[in-house]
Scaffold this active site. Structure first.
Site, PDB file in Angstrom:
ATOM      1  N   ARG A 133      -2.344  11.044  10.848  1.00  0.00           N
ATOM      2  CA  ARG A 133      -1.149  10.274  11.196  1.00  0.00           C
ATOM      3  C   ARG A 133      -0.275  10.947  12.268  1.00  0.00           C
ATOM      4  NH1 ARG A 133       2.481   9.006   8.220  1.00  0.00           N
ATOM      5  NH2 ARG A 133       2.762   6.872   8.912  1.00  0.00           N
ATOM      6  N   GLY A 175       0.839  -1.195   0.000  1.00  0.00           N
ATOM      7  CA  GLY A 175       0.000   0.000   0.000  1.00  0.00           C
ATOM      8  C   GLY A 175       0.872   1.243   0.000  1.00  0.00           C
ATOM      9  N   CYS A 207     -10.571  21.700  17.707  1.00  0.00           N
ATOM     10  CA  CYS A 207     -10.507  21.987  19.138  1.00  0.00           C
ATOM     11  C   CYS A 207      -9.975  20.784  19.910  1.00  0.00           C
ATOM     12  CB  CYS A 207     -11.885  22.384  19.636  1.00  0.00           C
ATOM     13  SG  CYS A 207     -12.466  23.827  18.747  1.00  0.00           S
TER      14      CYS A 207
HETATM   15  C1  LIG Z   1      -2.647  -2.499   5.641  1.00  0.00           C
HETATM   16  C2  LIG Z   1      -2.425  -3.800   5.008  1.00  0.00           C
HETATM   17  C3  LIG Z   1      -1.563  -3.914   3.911  1.00  0.00           C
HETATM   18  C4  LIG Z   1      -0.776  -2.766   3.358  1.00  0.00           C
HETATM   19  O1  LIG Z   1       0.230  -2.342   4.207  1.00  0.00           O
HETATM   20  P1  LIG Z   1       1.315  -1.269   3.721  1.00  0.00           P
HETATM   21  O2  LIG Z   1       2.171  -1.078   4.900  1.00  0.00           O
HETATM   22  O3  LIG Z   1       0.571  -0.041   3.338  1.00  0.00           O
HETATM   23  O4  LIG Z   1       2.045  -1.871   2.569  1.00  0.00           O
HETATM   24  C5  LIG Z   1      -1.452  -5.162   3.315  1.00  0.00           C
HETATM   25  N1  LIG Z   1      -2.132  -6.238   3.782  1.00  0.00           N
HETATM   26  C6  LIG Z   1      -2.966  -6.158   4.837  1.00  0.00           C
HETATM   27  C7  LIG Z   1      -3.682  -7.365   5.294  1.00  0.00           C
HETATM   28  C8  LIG Z   1      -3.134  -4.947   5.490  1.00  0.00           C
HETATM   29  O5  LIG Z   1      -3.951  -4.874   6.558  1.00  0.00           O
END
Ligand SMILES: *Cc1c(COP(=O)(O)O)cnc(C)c1O
Length: 418
Positions: free
Chosen positions: A312, A275, A343
């Protein structure tokens, strides 16, 4: 690597000045670079070219159907964690047979949806879920293709909130119980075992935890083979980190080399669920300075983006680089807290950050906001969620309109109790 760069002291995304986007779309606003997303996907996916594999982008990192569509056209599959994400992926044109479904709390409704669409694989996270998926598949007269998400108990050495592969985490089934669970699965009528899955955490900056997890999975696969359970898909999850400040995560090619070295010519199809590494540095949050304020202990820059837009920093204490859209050589630098209008004292984007002095109306860019940025946005303090824009070369398009005040109350009703 990304395509946000200065030209004569002015910040651009590809060939578009961010100032132009702020003027035409307003702020706060997420801006993504098409070239960066494309490049990152190709580098990651291409690193495994010598091995049969499928890269399934983790939808929760950045869920806009515009972005999912671009990735789909590059050949990406999707890793989903809800029915909503399945709906998005399908709307974005992703074929169901490129979708894997993870998550500890799949509802019957979500399971039925995924079974009817014919997704590639369910990553099962508990005994009970396995039973329910078998029942639902029976009701629908289909076979559910499954992997068991194994918790390999390796320490990814990342932030505790984003580590998922330790014994104490809620994810997956511990590796010792996994053989039993596979035996159970093998005895069920309506599931077909096709894979083994793990995902050990996010923002990993070392290779060793990935390699450790893979070795444990390989040992498990060998045990399963002895029992006559044949594995075709090996899903190694996501988690490769990116540079926010001065982290030096492995390059995808180093990651691939480390993984492939362990596998030689093993007869699996590999699945990856990246991701952050695909979109993290491909997006920024563009924001405008509303006010500046000096207190006896701090200098504050109050901007129009807040923790509801990018949580974040508040949630994980994450670092995001913040840079002025217009750099001025003759401006002094000072230490600032960059905060939003919400707030809450926890509403900050950066603390004690050395930055060029800024004035009301000027623009700042919060860098590396492409992953877990907009997707974690909320309407807290009744703030409409920001627009999302994508830039390609010298043009840009809105891929999500800014929400209006009407949007905030659209689903609400005043009760008519007498
Ligand atoms: C969040 C998640 C990802 C992606 O993680 P990244 O750190 O953004 O690469 C992949 N697989 C599962 C099951 C996740 O929960």
């Amino acid at each position: 690597m990304h395509h946000f760069h200065y030209v004569n002291g002015e910040l651009y995304c590809e060939d578009v000045p961010l100032k132009t986007i702020a003027r035409e779309v307003g702020t706060p606003c997420y801006v993504y670079s098409h070239a960066t997303i494309t490049h990152h996907f190709r580098v990651f996916d291409g690193a495994f070219n010598s091995f049969d594999h499928l890269t399934c982008f983790a939808v929760k990192a950045s869920s806009n159907i515009g972005i999912l569509h671009i990735l789909g056209q590059l050949g990406s599959g999707m890793d989903i964690v809800s029915g909503g994400e399945l709906y998005r992926a399908l709307k974005a044109g992703i074929p169901a047979n490129r979708i894997v479904y993870s998550g500890v709390g799949k509802t019957e409704e979500e399971i039925d949806f995924a079974l009817k669409e014919g997704i590639l694989m369910f990553n099962i996270e508990s005994s009970e879920e396995l039973k329910v998926i078998n029942e639902r598949a029976g009701k629908l007269k289909v076979k559910a293709p499954i992997a068991i998400r194994v918790n390999p108990d390796v320490d990814p050495q990342t932030h505790p909130y984003i580590s998922t592969g330790l014994k104490k985490n809620k994810f997956g089934i511990d590796v010792e119980s996994a053989v039993d669970e596979y035996r159970k699965a093998a005895s069920l009528e309506n599931v077909e075992i096709i894979g083994v899955d793990c995902h050990i955490g996010s923002q990993l900056t070392e290779l060793l935890p990935f390699v450790d997890a893979l070795r444990r999975l390989k040992a498990l696969i060998n045990r399963l083979e002895e029992e006559g359970i044949h594995i075709r898909y090996l899903d190694l999850g996501g988690g490769l980190g990116i540079t926010y400040e001065d982290e030096q995560p492995p390059h995808p090619s180093e990651y691939a080399e480390a993984i492939l070295k362990e596998l030689k010519d093993a007869p699996y199809r590999l699945i990856f669920e990246p991701g952050r590494v695909i979109v993290g540095n491909a997006g920024i949050l563009l924001t405008k300075v509303l006010y500046t304020k000096q207190t006896p202990s701090k200098n504050f820059i109050i901007v129009d983006a807040a923790m509801n837009d990018l949580i974040r920093p508040s949630l994980y204490g994450s670092y995001h680089r913040i840079v002025p859209v217009n750099k001025f050589e003759d401006r002094s630098e000072e230490k600032f807290d960059i905060v939003g209008p919400i707030c809450e004292s926890g509403d900050f984007l950066a603390r004690d950050r050395v930055l060029q002095k800024s004035f009301r109306g000027e623009l700042l860019a919060v860098m590396s906001a492409g992953a877990y940025g907009f997707t974690m946005a909320s309407n807290y303090n009744s703030r409409p969620r920001s627009a999302e824009v994508i830039v390609k070369d010298n043009s840009f398009q809105i891929i999500r309109e800014r929400e209006s005040w009407d949007d905030l109350i659209r689903l609400e009703r005043i009760p008519n109790f007498s």
